[in-house]
Design a protein around this motif. Structure first.
Motif, PDB file in Angstrom:
ATOM      1  N   ASP A  87       0.824  -1.200   0.000  1.00  0.00           N
ATOM      2  CA  ASP A  87       0.000   0.000   0.000  1.00  0.00           C
ATOM      3  C   ASP A  87       0.864   1.259   0.000  1.00  0.00           C
ATOM      4  OD1 ASP A  87      -2.453   1.378   0.048  1.00  0.00           O
ATOM      5  OD2 ASP A  87      -2.355   1.612   2.226  1.00  0.00           O
ATOM      6  N   THR A  88       2.052   1.181  -0.584  1.00  0.00           N
ATOM      7  CA  THR A  88       2.952   2.333  -0.591  1.00  0.00           C
ATOM      8  C   THR A  88       2.907   3.032  -1.946  1.00  0.00           C
ATOM      9  OG1 THR A  88       4.871   1.067  -1.355  1.00  0.00           O
ATOM     10  CG2 THR A  88       4.478   1.166   1.033  1.00  0.00           C
ATOM     11  N   ARG A  89       3.391   4.272  -1.945  1.00  0.00           N
ATOM     12  CA  ARG A  89       3.420   5.058  -3.169  1.00  0.00           C
ATOM     13  C   ARG A  89       4.386   6.224  -2.978  1.00  0.00           C
ATOM     14  NH1 ARG A  89      -0.875   4.784  -0.436  1.00  0.00           N
ATOM     15  NH2 ARG A  89      -1.735   3.265  -1.895  1.00  0.00           N
ATOM     16  N   GLY A  90       4.742   6.856  -4.069  1.00  0.00           N
ATOM     17  CA  GLY A  90       5.622   8.016  -4.002  1.00  0.00           C
ATOM     18  C   GLY A  90       5.655   8.733  -5.335  1.00  0.00           C
ATOM     19  N   ALA A  91       6.198   9.923  -5.333  1.00  0.00           N
ATOM     20  CA  ALA A  91       6.283  10.700  -6.562  1.00  0.00           C
ATOM     21  C   ALA A  91       7.388  10.162  -7.460  1.00  0.00           C
ATOM     22  CB  ALA A  91       6.538  12.169  -6.241  1.00  0.00           C
ATOM     23  N   ALA A  92       7.223  10.394  -8.753  1.00  0.00           N
ATOM     24  CA  ALA A  92       8.230  10.026  -9.739  1.00  0.00           C
ATOM     25  C   ALA A  92       8.224  11.070 -10.841  1.00  0.00           C
ATOM     26  CB  ALA A  92       7.953   8.634 -10.306  1.00  0.00           C
ATOM     27  N   VAL A  93       9.323  11.117 -11.603  1.00  0.00           N
ATOM     28  CA  VAL A  93       9.440  12.008 -12.748  1.00  0.00           C
ATOM     29  C   VAL A  93       9.847  11.181 -13.951  1.00  0.00           C
ATOM     30  CG1 VAL A  93      10.673  13.973 -13.764  1.00  0.00           C
ATOM     31  CG2 VAL A  93      10.034  14.005 -11.331  1.00  0.00           C
ATOM     32  N   VAL A  94       9.135  11.373 -15.060  1.00  0.00           N
ATOM     33  CA  VAL A  94       9.437  10.651 -16.282  1.00  0.00           C
ATOM     34  C   VAL A  94       9.871  11.633 -17.363  1.00  0.00           C
ATOM     35  CG1 VAL A  94       7.063  10.701 -17.185  1.00  0.00           C
ATOM     36  CG2 VAL A  94       8.604   8.865 -17.882  1.00  0.00           C
ATOM     37  N   ARG A  95      10.835  11.224 -18.146  1.00  0.00           N
ATOM     38  CA  ARG A  95      11.315  11.986 -19.309  1.00  0.00           C
ATOM     39  C   ARG A  95      10.861  11.245 -20.555  1.00  0.00           C
ATOM     40  NH1 ARG A  95      15.694  12.398 -23.027  1.00  0.00           N
ATOM     41  NH2 ARG A  95      16.697  14.463 -23.078  1.00  0.00           N
ATOM     42  N   ALA A  96      10.288  11.959 -21.528  1.00  0.00           N
ATOM     43  CA  ALA A  96       9.783  11.304 -22.736  1.00  0.00           C
ATOM     44  C   ALA A  96       9.816  12.288 -23.900  1.00  0.00           C
ATOM     45  CB  ALA A  96       8.364  10.785 -22.522  1.00  0.00           C
ATOM     46  N   VAL A  97       9.721  11.745 -25.104  1.00  0.00           N
ATOM     47  CA  VAL A  97       9.633  12.566 -26.312  1.00  0.00           C
ATOM     48  C   VAL A  97       8.164  12.676 -26.702  1.00  0.00           C
ATOM     49  CG1 VAL A  97      10.256  12.763 -28.743  1.00  0.00           C
ATOM     50  CG2 VAL A  97      11.926  11.875 -27.091  1.00  0.00           C
ATOM     51  N   LEU A  98       7.679  13.899 -26.813  1.00  0.00           N
ATOM     52  CA  LEU A  98       6.298  14.154 -27.196  1.00  0.00           C
ATOM     53  C   LEU A  98       6.237  14.390 -28.700  1.00  0.00           C
ATOM     54  CD1 LEU A  98       3.301  14.827 -26.664  1.00  0.00           C
ATOM     55  CD2 LEU A  98       4.026  17.172 -26.145  1.00  0.00           C
ATOM     56  N   THR A  99       5.533  13.488 -29.391  1.00  0.00           N
ATOM     57  CA  THR A  99       5.285  13.653 -30.816  1.00  0.00           C
ATOM     58  C   THR A  99       3.864  14.166 -30.986  1.00  0.00           C
ATOM     59  OG1 THR A  99       6.783  11.822 -31.348  1.00  0.00           O
ATOM     60  CG2 THR A  99       5.226  12.516 -33.064  1.00  0.00           C
ATOM     61  N   LEU A 100       3.740  15.408 -31.446  1.00  0.00           N
ATOM     62  CA  LEU A 100       2.430  16.021 -31.592  1.00  0.00           C
ATOM     63  C   LEU A 100       1.775  15.565 -32.887  1.00  0.00           C
ATOM     64  CD1 LEU A 100       3.407  19.614 -30.425  1.00  0.00           C
ATOM     65  CD2 LEU A 100       2.031  17.968 -29.154  1.00  0.00           C
ATOM     66  N   THR A 101       0.469  15.303 -32.802  1.00  0.00           N
ATOM     67  CA  THR A 101      -0.307  14.905 -33.962  1.00  0.00           C
ATOM     68  C   THR A 101      -1.545  15.792 -34.056  1.00  0.00           C
ATOM     69  OG1 THR A 101      -1.663  13.291 -32.758  1.00  0.00           O
ATOM     70  CG2 THR A 101       0.463  12.518 -33.627  1.00  0.00           C
ATOM     71  N   ALA A 102      -2.316  15.617 -35.131  1.00  0.00           N
ATOM     72  CA  ALA A 102      -3.528  16.406 -35.311  1.00  0.00           C
ATOM     73  C   ALA A 102      -4.531  16.142 -34.202  1.00  0.00           C
ATOM     74  CB  ALA A 102      -4.154  16.105 -36.675  1.00  0.00           C
TER      75      ALA A 102
END
Length: 379
Positions: free
Chosen positions: A110-125
Motif C-alpha cells: 500500500d505504498t506510493r511516491g512521486a516520480a518524474v518521467v522523461r519522454a519525447v512528445l510527438t504532436l499529432t492532429a
C-alpha cells in the motif's frame, strides 16, 4: 498565545486587501474546463500542455480547443493528493520534443511516491504520443498515505532540472538525509546528480552512507509540502510551501540550507500542539514571507512580461483555501504580500503566456469543473 494573536492579526490585514467581486484589476476570460486539472505549461508555438490528476495529458490551444489525451502517459496512483502532476517542456523542446512529467507512482503493498518521467512528445492532429519514456527520479522511500507529494518541476537557465519533494505527511523525512522527501532537488536532465551539488562530497567521504545516492540530489532540506517553485530574473530560486495549521512559507532557496521543518514552523500541528517558531532556532533558514491564516499555496510564478504594468519581478501565488491570487513583492532576500485578488474559486496553477497574459487553472471541487482562465489588464 502571542504567536496566534500576532499571526491572526497579520492574516486579517492581508485579507483586507482582497478585491471585491467585479473590482479586479484584470479581465477574466474563461477559456475551457477540465476534469481535476493540476498543471499547465506553454509550448513554443503558444499551445499549452495541461495535466489532469486522473492521468490525462492534453494539448490545448489558446482558444480552448482540447486534444484527445496524449498516449503513453505512465500509469498514475490516483487518490488523495496523488495522480498526474506537473509538466515542463525541455528548454530545447522546439528541437528535441522532450517533456518531463511528475506523478504519483504505486509501490509495493500500500505504498506510493512521486516520480518524474522523461519522454519525447510527438504532436499529432489529434493530440500526440509519448515515446522513449524513462523514469529519471523517484521519491525514496515509498510510504503509505496519499498526501504531500510536492513534485513541482522547473528548469533553470543552466539547464538543470529542479524538483520539489514533499514530506509525505511523515514529518521526520524532511530532516533525514537518507530520504529525498521534504527536500528541494537539483538534477541533470537525465536524472543524474550534478557533481557540484552540496552533499555529493559528504556522501563520497562518509563510509557510513549507503549507495542509494539520495545525498547527491539534495540542494536544500527541511521542507513540508513545497508546491511551487520559480526563478527570478537574477536566477534565484523561490519555493512556496504549505505550512501545517498556519505558517505557509515563501522561501528563497540557498545551497545546502535547512528550512527547519518539522523542528520549527510559524504554524502549529493540526491537533493544537505547538511547534517552535523560526525565531527560536537561528540555525534554520527563515522564510522570506509566511502566512497565518494560511493561503494554501499550490503554485507560484514570477512575472517577467510587460502586459501588467508594474508587476515585472513580482510573484503570483495560487491559493487554494484562500481562493485567490496573491501578489508578492520580492525585494532582494525579502518578500511581502502586496495585494490579494479574490478569484471565487480554489486556484491550482498559474503561468505566464509568451504575450505576458496570465493563465490560471481552477482546482475542481464537488460538481464544478476546473476552468482555464486568461487574465489581461483592464483598459
Amino acid at each position: 498565545m502571542t504567536k496566534r494573536i500576532l499571526t491572526l492579526t497579520l492574516g486579517l490585514l492581508a485579507l483586507a486587501n482582497a478585491q471585491a467581486e467585479g473590482d479586479l484589476p484584470f479581465e477574466v476570460e474563461a477559456i475551457t474546463s477540465f476534469d481535476e486539472p493540476w498543471a499547465l505549461a506553454f509550448l513554443p508555438d503558444g499551445r499549452m500542455l495541461v495535466t489532469e490528476k486522473k492521468g490525462n495529458l492534453l494539448v490545448v490551444t489558446q482558444d480552448g480547443q482540447k486534444s484527445r489525451p496524449v498516449s503513453g502517459v505512465p500509469d498514475v496512483d490516483y487518490g488523495g493528493q496523488g495522480g498526474l502532476g506537473d509538466v515542463v517542456p525541455h528548454p530545447d523542446f522546439a528541437a528535441n520534443g522532450v517533456v518531463f512529467l511528475s506523478y504519483a507512482e504505486a509501490g509495493v503493498g500500500d505504498t506510493r511516491g512521486a516520480a518524474v518521467v522523461r519522454a519525447v512528445l510527438t504532436l499529432t492532429a489529434r493530440g500526440g504520443t509519448l515515446d522513449d519514456a524513462k523514469v529519471i527520479w523517484r521519491q525514496y522511500p515509498k510510504v503509505v498515505g496519499y498526501g504531500h507529494y510536492g513534485h513541482r518541476l522547473a528548469f533553470d537557465d543552466a539547464g538543470y532540472l529542479w524538483v520539489t519533494s514533499g514530506d509525505r505527511q511523515k514529518f521526520t523525512p524532511a530532516q533525514d538525509m537518507q530520504s529525498n522527501m521534504g527536500k528541494v532537488l537539483r538534477l541533470n536532465e537525465d536524472g543524474s546528480a550534478p557533481r557540484d551539488n552540496p552533499f555529493v562530497a559528504y556522501r563520497e567521504d562518509n563510509p557510513l552512507v549507503d549507495d542509494i545516492g539520495v545525498y547527491d540530489e539534495i540542494w536544500s532540506l527541511g521542507h513540508r509540502n513545497p508546491l511551487g517553485l520559480a526563478f527570478d530574473a537574477a536566477g534565484r530560486l523561490w519555493v512556496i510551501e504549505m505550512g501545517p495549521a498556519g505558517g505557509d512559507e515563501l522561501n528563497l532557496i540557498v545551497r545546502a540550507a535547512n528550512y527547519g521543518y518539522p523542528a520549527v514552523s510559524n504554524g502549529d500541528h493540526y491537533d493544537g500542539r505547538e511547534i517552535p517558531d523560526h525565531d527560536t532556532r537561528p540555525e534554520f533558514a527563515k522564510p522570506a514571507a509566511s502566512w497565518t491564516p494560511v493561503i494554501s499555496p499550490a503554485d507560484v510564478m514570477i512575472y517577467r512580461g510587460g502586459l501588467f504594468e508594474g508587476w515585472r519581478g513580482q510573484a503570483l501565488a495560487a491559493g487554494l483555501s484562500s481562493r485567490a491570487l496573491v501578489r508578492i513583492e520580492l525585494d532582494g532576500e525579502n518578500a511581502r504580500e502586496i495585494e490579494r485578488y479574490d478569484m471565487g474559486a480554489r486556484i491550482r496553477s498559474v503561468e505566464e503566456a509568451p504575450d505576458g497574459s496570465i493563465w490560471v487553472l481552477e482546482d475542481e471541487r464537488g460538481d464544478s469543473r476546473g476552468r482555464l482562465l486568461r487574465l489581461t489588464p483592464k483598459d
